[in-house]
Every structure is written in C-alpha cells, then in structure tokens.
Design a protein around this motif. Sequence first.
Motif, short mmCIF file in Angstrom:
data_model
loop_
_atom_site.label_atom_id
_atom_site.label_comp_id
_atom_site.label_asym_id
_atom_site.label_seq_id
_atom_site.Cartn_x
_atom_site.Cartn_y
_atom_site.Cartn_z
N ILE A 71 58.70 1.94 -19.49
CA ILE A 71 58.31 2.43 -18.17
C ILE A 71 58.07 3.94 -18.21
O ILE A 71 57.12 4.44 -17.61
N GLN A 72 58.92 4.67 -18.94
CA GLN A 72 58.71 6.11 -19.07
C GLN A 72 57.38 6.41 -19.74
O GLN A 72 56.66 7.32 -19.32
N TRP A 73 57.03 5.69 -20.79
CA TRP A 73 55.75 5.91 -21.47
C TRP A 73 54.59 5.62 -20.52
O TRP A 73 53.61 6.37 -20.50
N ILE A 74 54.71 4.53 -19.75
CA ILE A 74 53.63 4.15 -18.83
C ILE A 74 53.44 5.20 -17.75
O ILE A 74 52.31 5.53 -17.38
N VAL A 75 54.53 5.74 -17.24
CA VAL A 75 54.45 6.74 -16.18
C VAL A 75 53.98 8.08 -16.72
O VAL A 75 53.11 8.74 -16.14
N MET A 76 54.54 8.52 -17.83
CA MET A 76 54.26 9.87 -18.32
C MET A 76 52.94 9.98 -19.09
O MET A 76 52.39 11.08 -19.19
N GLY A 77 52.42 8.91 -19.63
CA GLY A 77 51.15 8.97 -20.35
C GLY A 77 50.04 9.61 -19.53
O GLY A 77 49.41 10.58 -19.96
N LEU A 96 54.56 18.00 -25.78
CA LEU A 96 55.03 17.60 -27.11
C LEU A 96 56.54 17.38 -27.13
O LEU A 96 57.02 16.41 -27.73
N VAL A 97 57.30 18.24 -26.46
CA VAL A 97 58.75 18.05 -26.40
C VAL A 97 59.09 16.76 -25.67
O VAL A 97 59.95 15.98 -26.11
N ASN A 98 58.41 16.51 -24.56
CA ASN A 98 58.64 15.28 -23.81
C ASN A 98 58.27 14.06 -24.64
O ASN A 98 59.01 13.06 -24.67
N PHE A 99 57.13 14.13 -25.32
CA PHE A 99 56.70 13.04 -26.20
C PHE A 99 57.72 12.78 -27.30
O PHE A 99 58.07 11.63 -27.58
N ALA A 100 58.23 13.83 -27.92
CA ALA A 100 59.20 13.68 -29.01
C ALA A 100 60.49 13.07 -28.48
O ALA A 100 61.11 12.23 -29.16
N TRP A 101 60.90 13.47 -27.30
CA TRP A 101 62.12 12.91 -26.70
C TRP A 101 61.96 11.40 -26.49
O TRP A 101 62.86 10.62 -26.80
N PHE A 102 60.80 10.98 -25.97
CA PHE A 102 60.57 9.55 -25.78
C PHE A 102 60.49 8.82 -27.12
O PHE A 102 60.96 7.70 -27.25
N THR A 154 62.75 5.71 -28.34
CA THR A 154 62.15 4.44 -28.74
C THR A 154 62.74 3.96 -30.06
O THR A 154 62.94 2.76 -30.25
N ALA A 155 63.05 4.88 -30.94
CA ALA A 155 63.55 4.52 -32.28
C ALA A 155 65.04 4.25 -32.31
O ALA A 155 65.59 4.00 -33.36
N HIS A 156 65.71 4.32 -31.18
CA HIS A 156 67.17 4.15 -31.16
C HIS A 156 67.53 2.86 -31.82
O HIS A 156 68.56 2.55 -32.20
#
Length: 63
Positions: free
Chosen positions: A19-25, A51-57, A61-63
């Motif tokens: 949902i975060q990826w869908i909203v923030m994209g 870029l910081v926000n992208f890296a955080w997501f 995702t890799a957790h």
Amino acid sequence: MVELLLDFLLPETDRGVLIQWIVMGPVWIVALVVSRSWRREHRVFVFGLVLVNFAWFAVRTAH
C-alpha cells in the motif's frame, strides 16, 4: 479459503508495504516532475528525499 491464500501470499506487513508503494509511487513521480524546472540544488534535495523514502520502503520489503 481466499483469506487463507491471501495471508499466505501477502502477509499483513507485506500488504502495508505494498500500500505504501502504491500511494507513494505517484507522489514520487509528481515531485520529480514538478521539481524539473527548479534550481539544481532544489532538484537534488527533492531527489534525495525521494531516494531516502524509496530506500526505506525497499528495506521494509526485504524484511
């Protein structure tokens, strides 16, 4: 049955990240497009925030 399959394929935490990826994209894209006409320092700042926000997501995702 459908709920069990959904939980198996996409657990709660992964759904949150999706949902975060869908909203923030779109927000990232709009921010980058709008900042194209700005001065270079401001564009770099906006790109850094994206870029910081992208890296955080990506880490979530890799957790």
